[in-house]
Design a protein around this motif. Sequence first.
Motif, PDB file in Angstrom:
ATOM      1  N   LYS A1721       0.832  -1.199   0.000  1.00  0.00           N
ATOM      2  CA  LYS A1721       0.000   0.000   0.000  1.00  0.00           C
ATOM      3  C   LYS A1721       0.875   1.262   0.000  1.00  0.00           C
ATOM      4  O   LYS A1721       2.041   1.252   0.375  1.00  0.00           O
ATOM      5  CB  LYS A1721      -0.914  -0.010   1.219  1.00  0.00           C
ATOM      6  CG  LYS A1721      -1.947  -1.116   1.174  1.00  0.00           C
ATOM      7  CD  LYS A1721      -2.893  -1.007   2.360  1.00  0.00           C
ATOM      8  CE  LYS A1721      -3.989  -2.072   2.281  1.00  0.00           C
ATOM      9  NZ  LYS A1721      -4.914  -1.995   3.423  1.00  0.00           N
ATOM     10  N   LEU A1722       0.263   2.327  -0.452  1.00  0.00           N
ATOM     11  CA  LEU A1722       0.991   3.589  -0.521  1.00  0.00           C
ATOM     12  C   LEU A1722       1.394   4.035   0.872  1.00  0.00           C
ATOM     13  O   LEU A1722       0.641   3.951   1.816  1.00  0.00           O
ATOM     14  CB  LEU A1722       0.096   4.647  -1.165  1.00  0.00           C
ATOM     15  CG  LEU A1722      -0.465   4.296  -2.535  1.00  0.00           C
ATOM     16  CD1 LEU A1722      -1.347   5.427  -3.023  1.00  0.00           C
ATOM     17  CD2 LEU A1722       0.628   4.020  -3.521  1.00  0.00           C
ATOM     18  N   LYS A1723       2.605   4.539   0.960  1.00  0.00           N
ATOM     19  CA  LYS A1723       3.098   4.962   2.261  1.00  0.00           C
ATOM     20  C   LYS A1723       2.447   6.280   2.664  1.00  0.00           C
ATOM     21  O   LYS A1723       2.249   7.175   1.866  1.00  0.00           O
ATOM     22  CB  LYS A1723       4.612   5.115   2.212  1.00  0.00           C
ATOM     23  CG  LYS A1723       5.338   3.803   1.974  1.00  0.00           C
ATOM     24  CD  LYS A1723       6.825   4.004   1.997  1.00  0.00           C
ATOM     25  CE  LYS A1723       7.567   2.680   1.783  1.00  0.00           C
ATOM     26  NZ  LYS A1723       9.023   2.857   1.771  1.00  0.00           N
ATOM     27  N   ALA A1724       2.154   6.355   3.958  1.00  0.00           N
ATOM     28  CA  ALA A1724       1.459   7.544   4.459  1.00  0.00           C
ATOM     29  C   ALA A1724       2.326   8.787   4.301  1.00  0.00           C
ATOM     30  O   ALA A1724       1.818   9.878   4.001  1.00  0.00           O
ATOM     31  CB  ALA A1724       1.075   7.347   5.923  1.00  0.00           C
ATOM     32  N   SER A1725       3.635   8.646   4.484  1.00  0.00           N
ATOM     33  CA  SER A1725       4.493   9.832   4.371  1.00  0.00           C
ATOM     34  C   SER A1725       4.503  10.367   2.950  1.00  0.00           C
ATOM     35  O   SER A1725       4.459  11.592   2.734  1.00  0.00           O
ATOM     36  CB  SER A1725       5.918   9.474   4.816  1.00  0.00           C
ATOM     37  OG  SER A1725       6.426   8.418   4.013  1.00  0.00           O
ATOM     38  N   SER A1726       4.560   9.477   1.962  1.00  0.00           N
ATOM     39  CA  SER A1726       4.546   9.927   0.567  1.00  0.00           C
ATOM     40  C   SER A1726       3.207  10.571   0.224  1.00  0.00           C
ATOM     41  O   SER A1726       3.153  11.584  -0.489  1.00  0.00           O
ATOM     42  CB  SER A1726       4.824   8.747  -0.368  1.00  0.00           C
ATOM     43  OG  SER A1726       6.073   8.174  -0.103  1.00  0.00           O
TER      44      SER A1726
END
Length: 1953
Positions: A1721-1726
């Motif tokens: 899954k897409l990283k929260a920071s990005s």
Amino acid sequence: MSQQHTGVRGGNLTLLHFLLGLKTAADDELVAELVVNILRVCPDLLHRYFREVTFSFLPRVKSTWLNNIKLLNKIYKAQPEISRAFQTREFIPLPRLLPMVMVTTVPLVCNKMMFTQALNLESISVRHTALALLSIILKRALKTIDYCLNKAAWQDSGVYTPVMMEEFVRIFREALSKILPDLNTIVWVWQSLRKQEMKPDDEKGRKRGDMAPSASVNHQCDDAETILLKAALLQAICLYQKVAPHLIMQYNFDFSKLLKGVISEQGLREAVPPILQHHILKVALELPASKFLWLKAQEGPDTEIIGGERSVFYLLMKMFVSSSHSQLKASTKLLIMKILRDTGVFEYTWKELELWLEHLDDTMEEKKETVIQFLESILLTLVANPYSYTDRASDFVQEASTLQAAMTRQDTDDVSIPVSHIDDVLDMVDVLVEGSEDLDEEIGFLLNEDMVLLTFPFSALVPAALEARNKLLLGAENEAGESIVLYLTAVLTDLLHTQRDPLALCLLLQAYDKLEPPHSPCCAQLCCFNGYYSLWIPEQAWEALPLQTPANPVLWAPSSDSSFAALLKMAYESKGALLDEQVQACLRAAIPHLPMHQVPHSARHVLLYLRSTVENFGQLGRSAGPPCLQLFLDLLRDLVIHGEQLHAQTQQQCQATQAEADLFVNMETMASLESASDKLLEELLVAILRHPTLDSWYLALEQQALPSHTLSPILVKLLAAHLSAGVLQLLIVSAPILQNTGQLGLLARYSEAITQSILKELRARKMGPATSLPKTLPQLEALQALHPYIEGSQLREVTLALLSLPEACLVTPRPTKSSGKERHLNALGQTLVQLLTSSPELQLQSSELLWSSEYIKGLGALLPSLAIEELEAVFLHTLQRDLLLAPVVRVDLLDHCLARQTQAALLIAALLLQHSCTHLLRFELWCLQEGSGLRLQEGLDDFLPLIHIYLQCRTREQFTRPAEASSAVIPVLRKALWRQLQDRLLHANGPPESGLHQEILSQLVPFARDKDLSVLVDRLPSVLQMPSSPKSWIVADAISTVLEESAEELRAWRKMLQESCMKWLIMSFTGNQQTDNKTQAQEKQMLLRLNELLRSLNEVDPGDWQKFVKTGLKFRYQDHTFLKTLHAAIQLLYCQDSSLCMKLVPLPVLHMMLTQHSLFLPTLLKSEEEENPDSQVKEALVDIMSTVVEMCPSVCESNHFAVFLGAYGASLSILDQKILLLLRAYEKNHLSLVNFRVLLWGPAAVEHHKTCQSLGKSLWRQPSVGDILRLLDRDRMLKTILHFPQNRRLLLPEDAQERIIKDGGAVDYSDLYDPCFLLHLFSELTWPEFVMDCRKFLDSNALGLTITALSSYDPKMRAAAYYVLAAYYSQLEGARFREQCQLLYLLDMVRNGIRTQNMRLTFSLTLFIAKAAVQILKPEEHMYLKINKFLLSHQSLNMNKVPGFYQFFYSSDFEQKTEREWVFGILRQGIRDKHCYELYVRQGIFHVILSFFNSPLCDEMAQNWILEILQNAAQVTKSAYELLRDYSLLTWIVHILESKFLETPMLSNIISLVHTLWVTNLGDKGVEVGSQFQCKPGSQDPPKLLALHIVNEFLYVLLVLMRHLRPTLDMAQVTSFFGALHSVLKYRAAITQAFREMNRFTMNKEVLSTKDVLVLLYKWSLIEGDIKLQDDLKATVEKYEVKELMKMIKDKNKPVVPTRARGPWSRKGRPREAEEMAAPKLKASSLQTCRGFLRSTLTQWGPVFPHSELRQEPTDQALPERDAPGPVEAAVALVVRWLLASVTGHPLSETEATGLLSWLHTHILPHPVVVADLLRDSGVRSGLFKLYSQLCGAEGLMGPTLSTACLFNTVMLQLLEAQGAVESPARLAVKALCHAALQEEDEATRAAAAFLTSLYIQDIWLGAPRPDTLFTHTQLIQETTEEVPGADGGRSQGPEEAIVMLSRDLAIYALDA
């Protein structure tokens, strides 16, 4: 199918040939398992394997064919049920997706011909095998179809949509139908098997068509194989219906003929096994009704065998009554009901059929045949002519309605609506019977469940049955008549019990009982039944009948029928029996014996009696009415409990029997059983809770909404009270069940009644005088019992109403004689506490901030008067959840908390102090009151957290209150706390572990008296030496800060601290040999502190130093923090000019302690068997040794080389670079590594040293050159060649500042070899005295690395490489191996091409030479011949060209693709700098590849390589600019984006290319948002800017690229895109501003259109997965018809595939596609980074509103336009909502906040339509308030953020005006304050004005009628100026503070308000 049509690659040909060679796979189990496993992980081989395998799949009666099919089954069973093609993140056109799915669904060898041949063979085993294979295929296809039709799976997919999947299912079914055998063939097999049973001697043949053989009377039992074959046939027919239903519909055959082999007129045939019965019933249930002739006599020549004109429906009823298996009986029952429901006659009364079938099954065996024939007769009659019976039923329903209206004295017109409605609905039955399925749509919402029960109380079968009964009774068949009457009486009795209103049915029964039958036993039954149903016929409609007998009272008597229904009926008929306790006990005892299917019927039975009791309550009176009501309500509750128990038992049975082996007990059967139990339980609860009697009478008295009645007021109250109490108990039992089953909607009406009645009661109490509360309030009891099940919105409304009550309404009145202060809560107060403490529904959503503020205000106002701990805990929890609402809490709550002094109260006070300046000021006033200091002393432990919070907050926001107030508080706190805190700190047992005492004392140290401070200075160092003292160092730091004014005292104090620190560390090292995480953290902090102290003092006590070093090395040798501290200390203490170093431990001794330690070798060396030690420890150890060697060279010894080489990895990692520097330091001290002669490194060096030590010098030998070269990893060497560090220097100068090179960004240097070491190594290995293995030197890529070193920027590195090449050439001349001549020729060509000494070659050339050299060793490859031909055609290498580019790129060879790939590899890997770029330009390479990109010969892989070449070139500044200028690269990219669909890899490469081009061209020309371009100092020239047309081109490319964004993109590419778009827009805005300042003309100021913004938001919603944003966008674009976006949403990322992309060669499978599918899954920071970029992008948008000139003039004509927002307004609203939602919980920087607010102020606020739309959204209001609280809190009103806060104040005041806030003097004053904050130059005055403005805005924004917080704060400031001397800024004290002056002005308006 061919390979091209499969859409997959050919796969691994070597593995395929291996599989084809496994000839025994069909016979050998192990080989078969190997084949299955290989094909399972490599499904791309399936197609070619079955196409080329030699196994024969032609059907024949041989074991070989059976084994081959068995292998085929194994292979496909191992394949995934759902094709992996669906899991790809790439869109695949459906025509190409279909063969990819078919590959793993249908074997290549299976087709229609194969199945037909197999089924035509006479062998049962062959037929069964073929059908088994067919079933496997169909089941796999069914799984795929179900997966594709699951809308939930595709709703959020960014690749396919549900509509696309439906289309795929259509073409998938069509493809399957071409492979499946004809149904004609399958049915023929069934018929042939039946013929063999009937005529075993007949000749076997085929008889096609509809001709079906009849059943033989004297049949024989089938064997097991035949039974399984028949079952497989029936199962295949079922699967046909599910997978390919169109084949069933197209086949003209009466499938009811299949039943003839299962049942006869005598019932189930005993010889037919249950498995066949089960499957034939499944066929009948699955297939549509039109494929059966159920209700028509079977036609054909064999009817005489069956025995007459009996219908198939008759046979089904026979099967139902004769079946002994429960599952078969249930399936037959479902089939019968399905048949009758499909006729249309029972569309709304089909549940009634269950009663008829249940009583048929309960009929005695000898009478069942009569009843079955009777039922068949009436059903055939009814279906043939339904209109007369439905009309008759409707007549009686209408008559009943008219009669009820007359009875209630209403005009018949009042009931005309329901009556005419009944006529209309019944007229629609005609259409229904004729086959219409749109009845619900035509009638609409009127046909809900209640209306159906009212309109269709019974079916048309009832009048039909009564008519047939009468005809039968008037005939001569008495025995049959008796059976029929008995059956009908039982059915009609139960049917009567299920009626909500029995009048219509009773009138119908009365009408049909007018016959005068001859005397027979039936008369008595009819008379009894007539007397029973007459109880519900009113006197006005009662008619004298021949069957009636004189009414005699029925007495209760025990009966043989002990069922609940019989007992209840008898009790109801018997006068007074219901009041008998014995009868009630019998009824309750009968309930546990009820089966589950009878529980809903029993409940309806009880409800009927309950309804009658309510209607006859006046006749029953006060004595009999309430007990009867209570009994029936208790029975309903018991039935619910019993139903829930049976449901739980069913679930347990289902779980227990899942493992049982039964033909019918499979997962599907158990699921259906559990589902039936769920439905019955739901039916029970629906029947009870939706009954009008319970619903209408519940709390009717409290709501003052009584149903129509004729009772006296006393009886009404009695009836309502008993019903409400009984229903409440019923709801208490039902609510948990409803919650577990997700049916809480059934409680909605009751919840509404509870809520409304309570609100009504509370409003009355609030408005009226205070009165005592009754002992019981029914609605209050209901709320207390059911609040966990009531909706949150209703609970919140009740809670707010309770909170708004006066205090007197919540507490019990205080007795007059009582003198105590304690007060108790009454029922209302207890209910409030219960709601607040135990209701999860009160958890707030983000958009309910206004409700939360009211909640906190009400509860905060209530707490001081009630003082209940539970309420304090609730308030604390609420305040912790919404800390931004702390300022709205009244200040008297703080006084209450300080007085209460409980833990919860003080925590509330701490939160208020921390988040509200008003409460902070109130606390300071409290501290200044008399007695506060004494209270603090007495409750020190309780008040410590609060005081700690205050001391932290007192120095913040000083502009919000008079400075003298906080100054006056400190002496009070010091006097009250200092002595106790000091004593606890210096106590003999050590300081407190919590650390709170130390922190508070440290905050009081700056205000301590000299006497108290000296005590601490004297005694604290001894405390700091204790193991438990780390938290006390905060006090020492505070003392250090105080002593900074005196240098001598500070130095003496630091010496004591240093001594204490070292002693603490020594004790910790000694006492904690095995450290845990806590100890490690403490020691790390102390080591850092010691390092700071050493730096400040630059000296140390020699004794302490010696103990520290010895103890540390002994116990912390592998602690990198200790080693780093030791290293720093050595550098400080052992300086040459230091006299102290002579007293310290000598460096040689220290070096010996390091190197002779037992952990030295295990730490520094790494073996293959052991884990790698911490690299930080090794680095720190090497640093220490390097420093010691540098300071004391005498410690160097040659035997250290073995250890260093063992630790060395020859890489470019930081550790290896440091070891190499250490080795060079040894060489500087005259210890040469060459003399050591052992040139091994790493573990090999360690092993060699061990061998030397064990064998001695006489036995071991030096390692050969081959042994050394074998240490080199070929792949790692190749990676070093590709990423050669060209800036690495061979020999660093002495004055080099940076001796270590860091990682190179994209490549990890630790994976590369160090060329400095390897070139030295190669120079030694190529000495003439060594025997060089020249071929190994080439094969290990050592020669390639040496050649690549010729591209280094360091002349010494190149010189070393030339030296190695010359020495290698000499060795090569004397070597003997096959490729020697070719290699010599290659080196000669290179030498001939070098024109100058120490010439630097371009990296591209060195890479070509290195690859060409390695290619010489690969004669089996195609490029071997091509490379050699090229070399032989040249004498020297042209250093100004890429060698062989045109020959390889434009080759006409059959393997031209391989040659082009090879040269592409050189181009993309070989461009590193501007020299490489210039080399490519000189040869015209960029022109070639850019034109080749769009060629039909250029496949996707080559296109990605071209993009990679361009991206590598774009990283060089010169080439990045020239690519735009000379090659129009941006136009080329736009052409790609607009002309074709882009696969994700290509799209990712284009994004990276555009981002790299922009970043490189921007260079140092970038600007920050809000800054301006400035000229260089001393220069008058304008700043150098990037050309505006280039910026615009980049922007256009990015906007086109935006339309290709998709969720499958890697997050790094998404970040690059949004970062580039943000940067381009920011730069364009800055450059436009610069042009404006230079008076230059610019056009197109607005660069983003509304459509661009909507597309951008839509693409972001897909990437982030924001479903709400997608829905909002969809609604907007559909409303305003934004065509482009409508198409995007409709296709849901479906690309437009060009013609050439649809071909079979357009898309090749990628080897890592499976890994891409499983991407994380897409990283929260990005995502958060991208949100920031998107916010900045959106705030660059300047929306252009239509008719903006009209908005300037508020004319009457403009008003309608204002009220109707257009697409631009809708888009702006969407953007604002998203912007506010995106900043929730994420603090904004000052730049971001300023940009957002400026955009709102400039572009949004001038447009009232948009503002009004936004303010109607509670989410927007909450988001604005949260953002305002974040930016305009008191801490944000100082420094650079003050301007942002002032701007936000302006925005919020304008929004308040738009919201319609009432004008008041206070508001005018606040507006003046806001203006002053913007204009004032004094920062303190500006901050104070902004702060007071924020208090006003917060109050009014939250809906307060007056700004109470603002007035309270000003009042407190006035009190402070009066109580604290000097706070008012008197003459002696200096000028008056701004906050005091402004508060005095505002205090006037407080009095007016």
